[in-house]
Design an enzyme around this catalytic site. Structure first.
Site, short mmCIF file in Angstrom:
data_model
loop_
_atom_site.label_atom_id
_atom_site.label_comp_id
_atom_site.label_asym_id
_atom_site.label_seq_id
_atom_site.Cartn_x
_atom_site.Cartn_y
_atom_site.Cartn_z
N GLU A 226 0.81 -1.23 0.00
CA GLU A 226 0.00 0.00 0.00
C GLU A 226 0.84 1.27 0.00
O GLU A 226 0.50 2.27 0.62
CB GLU A 226 -0.95 0.01 1.22
N GLY A 227 1.97 1.23 -0.70
CA GLY A 227 2.89 2.37 -0.69
C GLY A 227 3.92 2.16 0.40
O GLY A 227 3.56 1.97 1.57
#
Length: 261
Positions: free
Chosen positions: A105-106
């Site tokens: 997610e990043g």
């Protein structure tokens, strides 16, 4: 033969695991609360305020919780000693599994950049200021509810001061177009943000009057966090404002040497 929990250093590691987990969970709960309030507020100023609070806490909750997950899993291996390094206990598997969450997610570095470039200035900085005011109120209320928390309240208050100083410095760097300074201090700022918020939230939980032993455990967690994590706030503030100095000497020739070595 004594159980390993009789050793002070093992108890220290266990309390660090507990307090870090509690702080990460408290920040995640605060984010969930802001999202719920945003949905319940309807259209209007309150809805905007809660949406900004949720946006501000999102990169902090993601990055800090996943960093802490890996740190706690690593401590779990250490607590088990040599047995923790082999598959019998399962501790090593938890450590391997926890590592990916800092990337999903990043990556957490991207979360930190998002915090300093997009979230810190929400509402012209009023979202951050409102959160800081709430954190300070939590500390004051906890000390009023339970004077025994005073030794933990002092470093928590100091950590909030370091956070505000660093935030003002980054805001000025952004306004002056000092992008290198802004980005090089992002990761340290996110950690500073998390431990300052986590310290206040743990004190809030510790100040809630409930039956023992739950209340005793919450107080122990708040005190452990104050001793083991909050003193890092001052060093993190220095890392925020001097991050660019660390990267300045990294010239193309230095990068070439790093690649060769």
């Amino acid at each position: 033969m004594s159980p390993i929990v009789a050793h002070p250093d093992v108890r220290r590691m266990l309390m660090r695991m507990r307090s870090l987990t509690d702080a990460a969970r408290a920040i995640a709960y605060s984010l969930a609360h802001a999202i719920d309030r945003q949905h319940d507020a309807g259209a209007g100023e309150a809805q905007v305020d809660w949406a900004q609070r949720a946006a501000l806490l999102t990169p902090v909750a993601k990055a800090f919780a996943t960093d802490v997950g890996f740190e706690v899993a690593s401590l779990g291996v250490q607590v088990h000693g040599g047995m923790g390094y082999i598959e019998e206990t399962g501790a090593a598997r938890h450590l391997r599994d926890a590592r990916i969450f800092q990337i999903y997610e990043g990556t957490n570095g991207i979360q930190a950049i998002d915090l300093v470039t997009r979230k810190l200035g929400l509402g012209d900085g009023l979202a951050f200021k409102a959160l800081v005011d709430d954190l300070r109120s939590m500390i004051a209320d906890a000390q009023a509810e339970d004077p025994s928390l005073a030794p933990a309240c002092e470093p928590a208050t100091a950590a909030i001061g370091e956070l505000v100083f660093a935030a003002n410095w980054l805001t000025r760097a952004a306004s002056e177009g000092r992008q290198e300074d802004l980005l090089s201090g992002a990761t340290a700022f996110l950690r500073l943000f998390a431990i300052a918020a986590g310290g206040a939230l743990l004190l809030k939980a510790a100040g809630i009057e409930v039956d023992a032993p739950a209340a005793e455990l919450r107080r122990a967690s708040a005190h452990a966090f104050a001793v083991d994590e909050l003193p890092h706030a001052a060093a993190l503030r220095i890392a925020v404002i001097q991050g660019g100095r660390m990267l300045g000497p990294v010239t193309p020739s230095v990068l070439a040497l790093m690649q060769e070595s």
